[in-house]
Motif scaffolding. Structure first.
Motif, mmCIF file in Angstrom:
data_model
loop_
_atom_site.group_PDB
_atom_site.id
_atom_site.type_symbol
_atom_site.label_atom_id
_atom_site.label_comp_id
_atom_site.label_asym_id
_atom_site.label_seq_id
_atom_site.Cartn_x
_atom_site.Cartn_y
_atom_site.Cartn_z
ATOM 1 N N SER A 78 -10.720 -14.219 -10.454
ATOM 2 C CA SER A 78 -9.556 -13.373 -10.180
ATOM 3 C C SER A 78 -8.282 -13.992 -10.707
ATOM 4 C CB SER A 78 -9.394 -13.141 -8.680
ATOM 5 O OG SER A 78 -9.131 -14.360 -8.018
ATOM 6 N N THR A 135 1.369 -6.002 -5.816
ATOM 7 C CA THR A 135 0.808 -4.655 -5.884
ATOM 8 C C THR A 135 -0.151 -4.523 -7.064
ATOM 9 O OG1 THR A 135 2.548 -3.754 -7.297
ATOM 10 C CG2 THR A 135 2.953 -3.751 -4.924
ATOM 11 N N ASP A 136 -0.957 -3.463 -7.040
ATOM 12 C CA ASP A 136 -1.892 -3.213 -8.132
ATOM 13 C C ASP A 136 -1.182 -2.752 -9.401
ATOM 14 O OD1 ASP A 136 -3.965 -3.858 -6.449
ATOM 15 O OD2 ASP A 136 -4.292 -1.782 -5.803
ATOM 16 N N LYS A 137 0.079 -2.369 -9.268
ATOM 17 C CA LYS A 137 0.830 -1.854 -10.410
ATOM 18 C C LYS A 137 1.780 -2.892 -10.999
ATOM 19 C CE LYS A 137 0.690 3.008 -9.042
ATOM 20 N NZ LYS A 137 -0.028 3.477 -10.248
ATOM 21 N N THR A 139 0.824 -1.204 0.000
ATOM 22 C CA THR A 139 0.000 0.000 0.000
ATOM 23 C C THR A 139 0.857 1.252 0.000
ATOM 24 O OG1 THR A 139 -1.701 -1.191 1.237
ATOM 25 C CG2 THR A 139 -1.864 1.201 1.191
#
Length: 473
Positions: free
Chosen positions: A473, A319-321, A268
């Motif tokens: 997912s 991570t989302d990236k 985060t």
């Protein structure tokens, strides 16, 4: 300022300089020149080799390795390194630079050592980034789906070849413990990239066999990196200390698992920092900063830097990236990683496997032994799968055979540590090349004639609850 001085050294007549001054200045000012020419050779060898390998449907990394062999001590003698026993007079590149800069033998020797050191540092940086990239590609969420079957295959695929290779080298060939352990560790690797490519081409990537192979290869990478960290650290001490081995295994495992656990809280913060940065490199620079910090921490506790880089990749993959980061890391890896592979090939003296020379025959026998152990040690993993009578066990075992870039990492670290003899190093390189060449056609043959499976791996793990949200997912 530097360019003016450098140009003067290259083209100003030597009559205006004393011999001592010329030797000193030339050896320092031409280091950059020698490194530039070396990189030209590295990139030409890697790209030509990779393209030719790709055209014959083989992994490009094999072409980079073979390209390194061709320009290295085994063939053209353009890139040679002191650790392989070569001197400046053995390098045609150094001979050219000596003629170009009118260097004395002393200056040429100094230039050779400096150039080799710079290339070695770049190669180490390349392998660190390679392991960071492998970590980014090792999806921890997929590991939770492959189940216990893949874990068993992975453990067997590490334990059997490691034990057979190490014990066999010590008992049959009287190889000292540390080199034998290192060679045994090199046998544990599995290249997930090569096998995944073949499975995808065959339409078997989502089959039961395909997902077990891919899952086991990912776990193999994790276990292999821990094994590599342990044996590389052992090579530094030069002896097998049981307490030290226990410490290294525990510290490597705790470091890796601890990094993954703490990464859940770090992710985060990492995304928040990257979002607030406005200049170029707002994502990739913090990522590499974290990777190099983790590599430093691993080194600080007597582990290998590559373990820290691998752990950093595993963390940032959550991570989302991660997809954006993957794309930004690729071009950086494309620049530095080939230096590592070409250097490994260049350092490998395959001449020690020439059967015409009597003292080389032992190296050939060792290479044959390693190749047999490398193949059998992985094929048996297919029979570690239980409770699946209709599964293609041979395909699973064959899919675990290729060592590819992971095996080269072991060979490169072993070569850099100086723990491997020339015959043993060349034998490992031959094992990596042959297993990587054999795996794609053998995997195609193993699947030939079998029915196209419709079940996915979800049916293999009765303990897993197949909720739609998790599957999507």
């Amino acid at each position: 300022m530097m360019l003016t001085h450098w140009s003067g050294d290259l083209f100003t007549p030597l009559s205006s300089l004393t011999l001592a001054t010329t030797a000193e200045q030339a050896s320092s000012s031409m280091i950059f020149t020698s490194v530039l020419l070396s990189l030209v050779i590295v990139y030409l060898a890697s790209k030509l080799g990779g393209e030719l390998s790709k055209r014959v449907d083989l992994p490009p990394v094999l072409g980079e390795l073979v390209g390194g062999v061709i320009v290295g001590v085994s063939a053209l003698h353009l890139l040679v390194f002191p650790e392989s026993g070569a001197t400046a007079t053995d390098s045609y590149l150094m001979s050219f630079l000596q003629w170009l800069g009118h260097l004395s033998p002393e200056a040429t020797h100094s230039l050779f050592e400096s150039q080799s050191e710079v290339l070695s540092v770049l190669a180490e940086l390349g392998v660190t980034i390679l392991l960071f990239e492998i970590g980014l590609e090792s999806d921890l969420r997929e590991l939770s789906k492959v189940g216990y079957q893949a874990a068993i295959v992975a453990v067997v695929g590490v334990a059997v070849p490691f034990a057979a290779g190490t014990v066999g080298l010590m008992l049959l060939f009287n190889v000292p413990a540390i080199p034998a352990i290192f060679a045994g560790a090199a046998l544990t690797a599995t290249s997930i990239g090569i096998t995944s490519k073949v499975l995808s081409e065959l339409g078997r990537l989502k089959s039961k066999e395909g997902q077990i192979i891919v899952g086991a290869a990912v776990i193999d990478d994790v276990l292999g990196i821990i094994v590599l960290a342990v044996v590389a650290s052992l090579a530094k001490t030069g002896e097998v200390d049981v307490l030290n081995v226990v410490y290294l295994i525990i510290s490597a495992t705790v470091f890796l698992l601890g990094a993954i656990f703490l990464g859940k809280f770090f992710n985060t913060s990492f995304v928040a920092i990257a979002d607030k940065l406005q200049t170029r490199g707002q994502l990739v620079i913090p990522a590499f900063t974290f990777a190099f910090l983790m590599a430093f921490l691993a080194n600080a506790i007597q582990l290998e830097a590559i373990l820290g880089a691998f752990a950093a990749g595993l963390v940032l993959d959550e991570t989302d990236k991660r997809k954006e980061l993957d794309q930004q890391v690729i071009p950086i890896a494309d620049i530095l990683v080939p230096i590592f592979f070409v250097s490994v090939g260049a350092k490998a003296d395959l001449g020690v496997l020439n059967p015409a020379i009597p003292e080389n025959r032992e190296g050939l026998i060792i290479a044959a032994f390693l190749i047999v152990v490398a193949i059998i040690g992985k094929v048996v993993t297919g029979w570690a799968v239980f409770g699946q009578p209709q599964i293609n066990r041979l395909a699973i075992g064959v899919g675990m055979i290729p060592r590819g870039e992971v095996g080269l990492v072991f060979a490169g670290i072993g070569s850099a540590s100086g723990v491997l003899s020339k015959p043993l190093e060349a034998a490992i390189i031959m094992m990596v090349i042959l297993t990587t060449f054999l795996a794609p056609p053998c995997l195609r043959l193993a699947f030939k004639g079998s029915e196209e499976p419709t079940e996915s791996l979800d049916s293999l793990n009765p303990l897993q609850e197949k909720e739609p949200a998790e599957i999507n997912s």
